[in-house]
Scaffold this motif. Structure first.
Motif, PDB file in Angstrom:
ATOM      1  N   TRP A 114     -33.041  17.636  -0.222  1.00 33.77           N
ATOM      2  CA  TRP A 114     -32.371  16.171  -0.403  1.00 33.77           C
ATOM      3  C   TRP A 114     -31.317  16.099  -1.490  1.00 33.77           C
ATOM      4  N   THR A 115     -30.153  15.483  -1.404  1.00 30.97           N
ATOM      5  CA  THR A 115     -29.213  15.121  -2.540  1.00 30.97           C
ATOM      6  C   THR A 115     -28.957  14.015  -2.426  1.00 30.97           C
ATOM      7  N   PRO A 116     -28.855  13.240  -3.609  1.00 33.13           N
ATOM      8  CA  PRO A 116     -28.407  11.884  -3.886  1.00 33.13           C
ATOM      9  C   PRO A 116     -26.964  11.471  -3.278  1.00 33.13           C
ATOM     10  N   LEU A 117     -26.372  12.531  -2.832  1.00 36.45           N
ATOM     11  CA  LEU A 117     -24.951  12.297  -2.402  1.00 36.45           C
ATOM     12  C   LEU A 117     -25.146  11.900  -0.994  1.00 36.45           C
ATOM     13  N   ARG A 118     -25.075  10.687  -0.280  1.00 40.83           N
ATOM     14  CA  ARG A 118     -25.176  10.289   0.707  1.00 40.83           C
ATOM     15  C   ARG A 118     -24.077  10.890   1.779  1.00 40.83           C
ATOM     16  N   ASP A 119     -23.981  11.402   2.860  1.00 40.90           N
ATOM     17  CA  ASP A 119     -23.036  12.095   3.577  1.00 40.90           C
ATOM     18  C   ASP A 119     -22.647  13.474   3.155  1.00 40.90           C
ATOM     19  N   LYS A 120     -23.420  13.929   2.399  1.00 39.79           N
ATOM     20  CA  LYS A 120     -22.868  15.309   1.807  1.00 39.79           C
ATOM     21  C   LYS A 120     -24.105  16.206   2.316  1.00 39.79           C
ATOM     22  N   GLY A 121     -23.678  17.485   2.824  1.00 38.94           N
ATOM     23  CA  GLY A 121     -24.410  18.412   3.278  1.00 38.94           C
ATOM     24  C   GLY A 121     -24.296  19.802   2.763  1.00 38.94           C
ATOM     25  N   PRO A 122     -25.122  20.956   3.055  1.00 37.49           N
ATOM     26  CA  PRO A 122     -24.836  22.218   2.327  1.00 37.49           C
ATOM     27  C   PRO A 122     -23.425  22.565   2.719  1.00 37.49           C
ATOM     28  N   GLU A 123     -22.694  22.356   3.753  1.00 38.41           N
ATOM     29  CA  GLU A 123     -21.414  22.789   3.820  1.00 38.41           C
ATOM     30  C   GLU A 123     -20.615  22.011   2.615  1.00 38.41           C
ATOM     31  N   ASP A 124     -20.764  21.232   2.050  1.00 36.01           N
ATOM     32  CA  ASP A 124     -19.960  20.274   1.258  1.00 36.01           C
ATOM     33  C   ASP A 124     -20.279  20.701  -0.412  1.00 36.01           C
ATOM     34  N   ILE A 125     -21.627  21.005  -0.547  1.00 31.41           N
ATOM     35  CA  ILE A 125     -21.942  21.307  -1.969  1.00 31.41           C
ATOM     36  C   ILE A 125     -22.123  22.937  -2.062  1.00 31.41           C
ATOM     37  N   ASP A 126     -21.031  23.434  -2.588  1.00 27.89           N
ATOM     38  CA  ASP A 126     -21.333  24.909  -2.812  1.00 27.89           C
ATOM     39  C   ASP A 126     -20.310  25.544  -3.700  1.00 27.89           C
ATOM     40  N   PHE A 127     -20.195  25.357  -4.816  1.00 33.49           N
ATOM     41  CA  PHE A 127     -19.168  25.926  -5.813  1.00 33.49           C
ATOM     42  C   PHE A 127     -20.008  26.460  -7.102  1.00 33.49           C
ATOM     43  N   THR A 225     -13.619  15.651 -13.353  1.00 32.19           N
ATOM     44  CA  THR A 225     -14.478  16.429 -12.530  1.00 32.19           C
ATOM     45  C   THR A 225     -15.688  15.830 -12.149  1.00 32.19           C
ATOM     46  N   CYS A 226     -16.195  15.146 -13.088  1.00 30.25           N
ATOM     47  CA  CYS A 226     -17.668  14.389 -12.694  1.00 30.25           C
ATOM     48  C   CYS A 226     -17.459  13.440 -11.493  1.00 30.25           C
ATOM     49  N   MET A 227     -16.434  12.810 -11.480  1.00 30.58           N
ATOM     50  CA  MET A 227     -16.090  11.683 -10.534  1.00 30.58           C
ATOM     51  C   MET A 227     -16.128  12.715  -9.275  1.00 30.58           C
ATOM     52  N   TRP A 228     -15.174  13.673  -9.090  1.00 34.89           N
ATOM     53  CA  TRP A 228     -15.079  14.455  -7.752  1.00 34.89           C
ATOM     54  C   TRP A 228     -16.406  15.221  -7.409  1.00 34.89           C
ATOM     55  N   MET A 229     -17.141  15.616  -8.474  1.00 38.82           N
ATOM     56  CA  MET A 229     -18.362  16.324  -8.114  1.00 38.82           C
ATOM     57  C   MET A 229     -19.444  15.446  -7.316  1.00 38.82           C
ATOM     58  N   VAL A 230     -19.100  14.253  -7.448  1.00 37.82           N
ATOM     59  CA  VAL A 230     -19.930  13.015  -6.830  1.00 37.82           C
ATOM     60  C   VAL A 230     -19.328  12.758  -5.433  1.00 37.82           C
ATOM     61  N   LYS A 231     -18.135  12.547  -5.662  1.00 41.22           N
ATOM     62  CA  LYS A 231     -17.432  12.189  -4.486  1.00 41.22           C
ATOM     63  C   LYS A 231     -16.839  13.105  -3.621  1.00 41.22           C
ATOM     64  N   ASN A 232     -16.441  13.927  -4.083  1.00 34.59           N
ATOM     65  CA  ASN A 232     -15.859  14.911  -3.064  1.00 34.59           C
ATOM     66  C   ASN A 232     -15.996  16.875  -3.416  1.00 34.59           C
ATOM     67  N   PRO A 233     -17.523  16.869  -3.437  1.00 33.29           N
ATOM     68  CA  PRO A 233     -17.749  18.282  -4.165  1.00 33.29           C
ATOM     69  C   PRO A 233     -17.238  19.405  -3.330  1.00 33.29           C
ATOM     70  N   GLU A 234     -16.927  19.010  -2.046  1.00 32.50           N
ATOM     71  CA  GLU A 234     -16.315  20.114  -1.293  1.00 32.50           C
ATOM     72  C   GLU A 234     -15.082  20.665  -1.825  1.00 32.50           C
ATOM     73  N   TRP A 235     -14.188  20.086  -2.671  1.00 31.47           N
ATOM     74  CA  TRP A 235     -13.016  20.324  -3.302  1.00 31.47           C
ATOM     75  C   TRP A 235     -13.105  21.700  -4.150  1.00 31.47           C
ATOM     76  N   PHE A 236     -14.582  21.963  -4.561  1.00 32.98           N
ATOM     77  CA  PHE A 236     -14.674  22.933  -5.607  1.00 32.98           C
ATOM     78  C   PHE A 236     -15.080  24.081  -4.975  1.00 32.98           C
TER      79      PHE A 236
END
Ligand code: IPM
Ligand code: MN
Length: 355
Positions: A114-127, A225-236
Motif C-alpha cells: 500500500w502506498t499513500p499515493l492514490r493512482d500510483k503503482g509499482p510501475e510508477d514508483i521505482d527510482f 522534488t518533494c512535490m514531484w515525488m508525490v505527484k509524478n514519481p514516475e518522472w524519476f
C-alpha cells in the motif's frame, strides 16, 4: 574477489537485533542457493555498551572495520541516551571514518504494498536517491556567537568540496548507466537560494554530464522534488543530491514506497568497506516484541550482496521479498503484517528458490 566474504555485523539498538537476525537467516539460505561462503563477526556497539563504558566507538575500533568486506548494521538510537551521541559517535563516525561517501537509497514500490499515493503503482514508483554522505551540513562545522545572550547567533556550515561533490556526481552517472532503466539523472538542489554550494554542484554536474551523452540530465529544486515525488514519481530514475536534502527526501521516499518497514540503504565507499542498513531507526516501542517488519533489513542485506558482486543472490532475495509482499503480508506496518518478525524472515527464506 573470492566468494568467501568477511561480514561485520552491528545489530545495534532497539529492534536492530531482531531485524538483523532475520537478515542473517536469509543470508544463510541464499548462500546455500548461490554457492558463496561468508564468516560473520558481531560487534556490540550501541546504547548498551555506551551506557556501561561511556564510549561509543574508538578510532581503533573503527579501523578494525576496514578488515571486512562489508558491514551489516541494524539500528542506532536509544531513548536512554541523549539524541546525537550514538548517531554521531557511531553511525556518522562510520560513514565519515570509512569514507562511505555515497548513501544509496532505492525508492521502489513492491507489488501488493500500500502506498499513500492514490493512482500510483509499482510501475510508477521505482527510482534511486544517491545522497552525498560525507559532506554538506553533516560535517559539524560551525559556532555560536554570543551564546546564551539575546543576541546569540548560531552558524552551521555546509561544506562542499569540488572533489567530494565530483566523486558523488560521477558515482551517480555511473550508477544511472549501470541501472539502465530510463537513463535519467536529476540533480536535486537549491540553486535559487544557496548560491555558493549549489553553484558548485551545478557546475560540476554540467561538466561531468558531458562525459555521459547516453544519460539524460535534469535539475529540480529540492522543494519541487518533494512535490514531484508525490505527484509524478514516475518522472524519476536516479536523483543525486547533497547530504541534508538526501536525508529529507529519502524519508518522503520511504513513505511512498510503503513505509520504514521496507526502506533500505547502503553507505558506500566504492574503493573500501561499505555498510548497509534499514533506514527506519531503532523503533524503541516495538523492541523485543517480534512485531517489527524485517523486510527493510532483508533488502539492505540484498544491497550488501549486490555490492559484493553477488548480483544473482541479490536478485533472488528481491524476488522473494516481492513474492512475500504480493501474496502474504497484509500490511508492512509493525504488528499489522499478519505475521511476526521471525515469520516474515522465514517466508523470505523459504521462497528464495522461486527466484
Ligand atoms: C538517516 C538518519 C541519520 C541521518 C541520523 C540518525 C543521523 O536520519 O540515516 O537518514 O541523518 O543521516
Ligand atoms: Mn534520515
Amino acid at each position: 574477489m573470492s566468494r568467501n566474504y568477511k561480514i561485520a555485523v552491528v545489530p545495534g539498538d532497539g529492534t536492530g537485533p531482531e531485524v538483523v537476525r532475520e537478515g542473517l537467516k536469509v543470508l544463510k539460505a541464499v548462500s546455500e542457493i548461490s554457492g558463496f561462503k561468508y564468516t560473520l563477526k558481531e560487534f556490540d556497539y550501541g546504547a548498551e555498551r555506551y551506557l556501561k563504558t561511556n564510549k561509543v566507538l574508538s578510532d581503533s575500533a573503527l579501523a578494525e572495520f576496514k578488515k571486512f568486506d562489508a558491514i551489516y548494521l541494524g539500528a542506532v538510537g536509544d531513548p536512554r541516551v541523549k539524541p546525537g551521541i550514538l548517531e554521531q559517535g557511531l553511525l556518522l563516525k562510520m560513514r565519515f571514518g570509512l569514507q562511505q561517501y555515497i548513501n544509496l537509497r532505492p525508492v521502489k514500490l513492491y507489488p501488493g504494498v500500500w502506498t499513500p499515493l492514490r493512482d500510483k503503482g509499482p510501475e510508477d514508483i521505482d527510482f534511486v536517491v544517491v545522497r552525498e554522505n560525507n559532506e554538506g551540513l553533516y560535517v559539524g562545522e560551525g559556532k555560536f556567537i554570543k551564546k546564551g545572550t539575546k543576541n546569540e547567533v548560531a552558524l552551521q556550515v555546509s561544506r562542499n568540496s569540488r572533489s567530494g561533490v565530483e566523486r558523488c556526481i560521477r558515482y551517480a552517472f555511473e550508477f544511472t548507466r549501470k541501472r539502465n532503466k530510463r537513463k535519467k539523472l536529476t540533480l536535486c538542489g537549491k540553486t535559487n537560494v544557496l548560491t555558493y554550494a549549489w553553484d558548485l554542484w551545478e557546475r560540476t554536474f554540467g561538466e561531468v554530464a558531458k562525459e555521459y551523452s547516453d544519460i539524460t540530465t535534469d535539475y529540480a529544486h529540492v522543494d519541487a522534488t518533494c512535490m514531484w515525488m508525490v505527484k509524478n514519481p514516475e518522472w524519476f530514475d536516479v536523483i543525486v543530491t547533497d547530504n541534508m536534502f538526501g536525508d529529507i527526501i529519502t524519508d518522503l521516499g520511504a513513505m511512498i514506497q510503503g513505509g520504514m518497514g521496507i526502506a533500505a540503504g547502503g553507505n558506500i565507499n566504492p574503493q573500501g568497506v561499505s555498510m548497509f542498513e534499514p533506514i527506519g531507526g531503532s523503533a524503541p516501542k516495538y523492541t523485543g516484541k517480534n512485531l517489527i517488519n524485517p523486510l527493510a533489513a532483508i533488502c539492505a542485506l540484498g544491497m550488501l550482496l549486490d555490492e559484493l558482486g553477488e548480483e544473482e543472490a541479490a536478485t533472488t532475495i528481491e524476488k522473494s521479498v516481492m513474492h512475500v509482499t504480493a501474496n502474504k503480508l497484509k500490511s508492512l506496518s509493525a504488528g499489522k503484517m499478519g505475521y511476526s518478525t521471525s515469520e516474515v524472515g522465514d517466508l523470505v527464506a523459504e521462497n528464495l528458490s522461486r527466484g
